[in-house]
Write an enzyme that holds these catalytic residues in place. Structure first.
Site, PDB file in Angstrom:
ATOM      1  CE  LYS A   1      -4.160   1.233   0.340  1.00  0.00           C
ATOM      2  NZ  LYS A   1      -5.644   0.509  -0.287  1.00  0.00           N
TER       3      LYS A   1
ATOM      4  CG  ASP B   1      -7.322   3.578  -0.595  1.00  0.00           C
ATOM      5  OD1 ASP B   1      -7.691   2.574  -0.596  1.00  0.00           O
ATOM      6  OD2 ASP B   1      -7.261   4.460   0.229  1.00  0.00           O
TER       7      ASP B   1
HETATM    8  P1  NAP Z   1     -12.796   8.056  -2.736  1.00  0.00           P
HETATM    9  O1  NAP Z   1     -13.337   7.795  -3.850  1.00  0.00           O
HETATM   10  O2  NAP Z   1     -11.571   9.043  -2.315  1.00  0.00           O
HETATM   11  O3  NAP Z   1     -14.118   8.232  -1.582  1.00  0.00           O
HETATM   12  C1  NAP Z   1     -13.786   8.451  -0.250  1.00  0.00           C
HETATM   13  C2  NAP Z   1     -15.036   8.811   0.443  1.00  0.00           C
HETATM   14  O4  NAP Z   1     -15.179   8.728   1.906  1.00  0.00           O
HETATM   15  C3  NAP Z   1     -15.503  10.230   0.042  1.00  0.00           C
HETATM   16  O5  NAP Z   1     -16.933  10.578  -0.082  1.00  0.00           O
HETATM   17  C4  NAP Z   1     -14.905  10.919   1.066  1.00  0.00           C
HETATM   18  O6  NAP Z   1     -15.582  12.154   1.513  1.00  0.00           O
HETATM   19  C5  NAP Z   1     -15.014   9.991   2.212  1.00  0.00           C
HETATM   20  N1  NAP Z   1     -14.329  10.188   3.523  1.00  0.00           N
HETATM   21  C6  NAP Z   1     -12.971  10.031   3.369  1.00  0.00           C
HETATM   22  N2  NAP Z   1     -12.241  10.337   4.310  1.00  0.00           N
HETATM   23  C7  NAP Z   1     -13.271  10.523   5.332  1.00  0.00           C
HETATM   24  C8  NAP Z   1     -13.078  11.004   6.806  1.00  0.00           C
HETATM   25  N3  NAP Z   1     -12.113  10.936   7.562  1.00  0.00           N
HETATM   26  N4  NAP Z   1     -14.634  10.888   7.450  1.00  0.00           N
HETATM   27  C9  NAP Z   1     -15.702  10.709   6.637  1.00  0.00           C
HETATM   28  N5  NAP Z   1     -15.721  10.295   5.317  1.00  0.00           N
HETATM   29  C10 NAP Z   1     -14.419  10.386   4.667  1.00  0.00           C
HETATM   30  O7  NAP Z   1     -12.284   6.680  -1.971  1.00  0.00           O
HETATM   31  P2  NAP Z   1     -12.595   4.988  -2.113  1.00  0.00           P
HETATM   32  O8  NAP Z   1     -11.763   4.641  -3.337  1.00  0.00           O
HETATM   33  O9  NAP Z   1     -14.123   5.165  -2.537  1.00  0.00           O
HETATM   34  O10 NAP Z   1     -12.318   4.461  -0.836  1.00  0.00           O
HETATM   35  C11 NAP Z   1     -13.226   4.381   0.278  1.00  0.00           C
HETATM   36  C12 NAP Z   1     -12.705   3.297   1.036  1.00  0.00           C
HETATM   37  O11 NAP Z   1     -12.990   2.044   0.654  1.00  0.00           O
HETATM   38  C13 NAP Z   1     -11.418   3.314   1.925  1.00  0.00           C
HETATM   39  O12 NAP Z   1     -11.421   2.811   2.961  1.00  0.00           O
HETATM   40  C14 NAP Z   1     -10.512   2.671   0.813  1.00  0.00           C
HETATM   41  O13 NAP Z   1      -9.129   2.211   1.430  1.00  0.00           O
HETATM   42  C15 NAP Z   1     -11.422   1.197   0.532  1.00  0.00           C
HETATM   43  N6  NAP Z   1     -11.366   0.443  -0.458  1.00  0.00           N
HETATM   44  C16 NAP Z   1     -11.369   1.197  -1.837  1.00  0.00           C
HETATM   45  C17 NAP Z   1     -10.876   0.350  -2.994  1.00  0.00           C
HETATM   46  C18 NAP Z   1     -11.057   0.852  -4.507  1.00  0.00           C
HETATM   47  O14 NAP Z   1     -10.967   0.169  -5.328  1.00  0.00           O
HETATM   48  N7  NAP Z   1     -10.975   2.240  -4.509  1.00  0.00           N
HETATM   49  C19 NAP Z   1     -10.966  -0.837  -2.972  1.00  0.00           C
HETATM   50  C20 NAP Z   1     -10.909  -1.733  -1.645  1.00  0.00           C
HETATM   51  C21 NAP Z   1     -10.878  -0.638  -0.528  1.00  0.00           C
HETATM   52  P3  NAP Z   1     -14.695  13.789   1.146  1.00  0.00           P
HETATM   53  O15 NAP Z   1     -14.779  13.697  -0.439  1.00  0.00           O
HETATM   54  O16 NAP Z   1     -15.558  14.518   1.959  1.00  0.00           O
HETATM   55  O17 NAP Z   1     -13.294  13.490   1.631  1.00  0.00           O
END
Ligand code: NAP
Length: 449
Positions: A129, A169
């Site tokens: 990561k 991510d």
């Molecule tokens: P993303 O597209 O950047 O979206 C993140 C979302 O979560 C946004 O709505 C953001 O709001 C909110 N958020 C982030 N930090 C926050 C906080 N401290 N408090 C409240 N809300 C928060 O990211 P994503 O890819 O969807 O990832 C979301 C989660 O899934 C993470 O835990 C990541 O590790 C996990 N994940 C992602 C993938 C993937 O393929 N992308 C795969 C497996 C797991 P704001 O815009 O206001 O910051």
């Protein structure tokens, strides 16, 4: 319900001593170790060969300076990270997070989780990561590009199709991966498509990769519900976040007949009893890059925005935390249980606190841990690597069919392992043990390295 076997206690003590101050990493290790007591009782040899200690220690940790110039000409400095955790099963594989909260402890927790998650997919990928404390919020497109180029200038020394394959991510989507791939290509003078995943379709990306984490989590929960004769059809669902994972979770749940009643971002949450209009969320978040508060304004029609408070106060049958770590607390879990939740599926990584997990399990709520439920993203990244290696490009249907089959396998492996170790229905235990055993067996075959 969970306890740490006394034989495993010294391992956790040493992890805490050696990684002082990295609380979320300690939390992630503790959660896995609490599942392994039953494994070492059956197979004490895992302890003799120090396999568990070795799995808890990353193979390599890289920390680097990321200088870039903002639109006013001012030089900015961020810190970049890449933790190459375990390569027993294949090249390191795992996303890059851009968020001001990022530090080495967060990247280590995510890398550690990734090792087991990737093992659960059954595909040949190790775990890693990366990320930076760069805050993309409010940055112009030019600033994002210059940051990504600088980040990749250093990262490029450490990655490669057969070495380490980053992806997106939090804060990293198709746009950022494009800038990073462009810089890698320029620096190396190689069109090594398999060095990054989550690429755009025009230059080696896979169909269904963007949708994969959310779709996969929904497939997992649908199968988990089916064990109780239930489905998403007609259910109320709450999905936290409104980023990549949340959007495609909402998309799939809606197509399965569920009704999404709330979603959020870090500013607050929106409630729309008529069912969240996912196309509007996509427009706000993917195209306009605005705040979720805009949803209530644009939708009207009874949709409301709540700036303070917890999204988990909104009653639902299924909760899918899909934003960030530790966003669903013990207090939230109690509220959800009181409001009749029947299933929780973690789209994010470790979004539920240990107390929250305990409350759900004691209440008999079906609980899908992130390392199993959100593995569809990395699994489809591995399918993207396959397509790149064979210079092929699959249809959306072909890719989604593979994804659905992989999620069914992960679900069944977790359920069967939980049965085998005397904890039927405990997907946390099942995921941790099934992932651990696959990695440990590979490490054992490779000798003490
Ligand atoms: P993303 O597209 O950047 O979206 C993140 C979302 O979560 C946004 O709505 C953001 O709001 C909110 N958020 C982030 N930090 C926050 C906080 N401290 N408090 C409240 N809300 C928060 O990211 P994503 O890819 O969807 O990832 C979301 C989660 O899934 C993470 O835990 C990541 O590790 C996990 N994940 C992602 C993938 C993937 O393929 N992308 C795969 C497996 C797991 P704001 O815009 O206001 O910051």
């Amino acid at each position: 319900m969970y306890y740490l076997d006394e034989k495993l206690e010294p391992i956790l003590v040493e992890v805490i001593r050696r990684n002082a101050g990295e609380e979320v990493f300690h939390q992630a290790v503790r959660e896995v170790l609490e599942s392994l007591g039953r494994v070492v009782a059956k197979h004490p040899d895992y302890l003799d060969e120090a396999l568990i200690e070795r799995i808890c220690e990353p193979e390599r940790q890289i920390i680097f300076r990321v200088p870039w110039v903002d639109d006013t000409g001012q030089v900015r400095i961020n810190r970049g990270f890449r933790v190459q955790f375990n390569s027993a099963l294949g090249p390191y594989k795992g996303g890059v997070r851009l968020h001001p909260s990022v530090n080495v402890g967060i990247i280590k927790f995510l890398g550690f989780e990734q090792v087991f998650k990737n093992a659960l997919t059954g595909l040949p990928i190790g775990g890693g990561k990366g990320g930076s404390d760069f805050n993309p919020r409010g940055r112009s497109n030019g600033e994002i590009m210059r940051f990504c180029q600088s980040f990749m200038t250093e990262l490029s020394r450490h990655i490669g199709e057969y070495i380490d394959v980053p992806a997106g991510d939090i804060g990293v989507g198709g746009r950022e991966i494009g800038y990073m791939f462009g810089q890698f290509k320029r620096l190396t003078n190689r069109y090594e498509a398999g060095v990054l995943t989550g690429k755009g379709l025009a230059y080696g990306g896979s169909r269904a990769r963007k949708e994969a984490t959310g779709y996969g989590a929904t497939y997992f929960v649908e199968r988990m519900l089916a064990t109780k004769g239930q489905s998403f059809d007609g259910k109320r669902a709450v999905v936290s976040g409104s980023g990549n994972v949340a959007i495609y979770t909402m998309d799939k749940i809606t197509s399965f007949g569920g009704r999404i009643v709330a979603c959020s971002d870090s500013g607050g949450y929106v409630v729309d009893e008529g069912g969240i209009d996912v196309a509007l969320v996509k427009e706000i978040k993917e195209v306009r890059r605005e705040r979720i508060s805009q949803y209530a304004r644009l939708k009207g029609n009874g949709a409301r925005y709540v700036e303070k408070g917890s999204i988990w106060d909104v009653p639902c049958d299924v909760a899918m935390p899909s934003a960030t770590q530790n966003e669903l607390t013990g207090k939230d879990a109690k509220t959800l249980v009181r409001n009749g939740v029947i299933a929780v599926g973690e789209g994010a990584n470790m979004p539920t606190t240990p107390e929250g997990v305990r409350i759900f399990q004691e209440a008999g709520v079906l609980f899908a841990p992130g390392k199993a439920a959100n593995a569809g993203g990395v699994a489809t990244s591995a399918l993207e690597m396959q397509q790149n290696a064979s210079r092929d490009s699959w249809s959306f249907e072909q890719t989604e069919t593979r994804l659905a089959a992989i999620m069914a396998n992960i679900h069944d492996a977790c359920a069967e392992t939980a049965d085998e170790y005397g904890a039927p229905g405990d997907y946390v235990l099942g995921a941790n043990i099934a992932g651990f055993v696959r990695v440990a067996e590979a490490m054992r075959s490779l000798g003490v390295i």
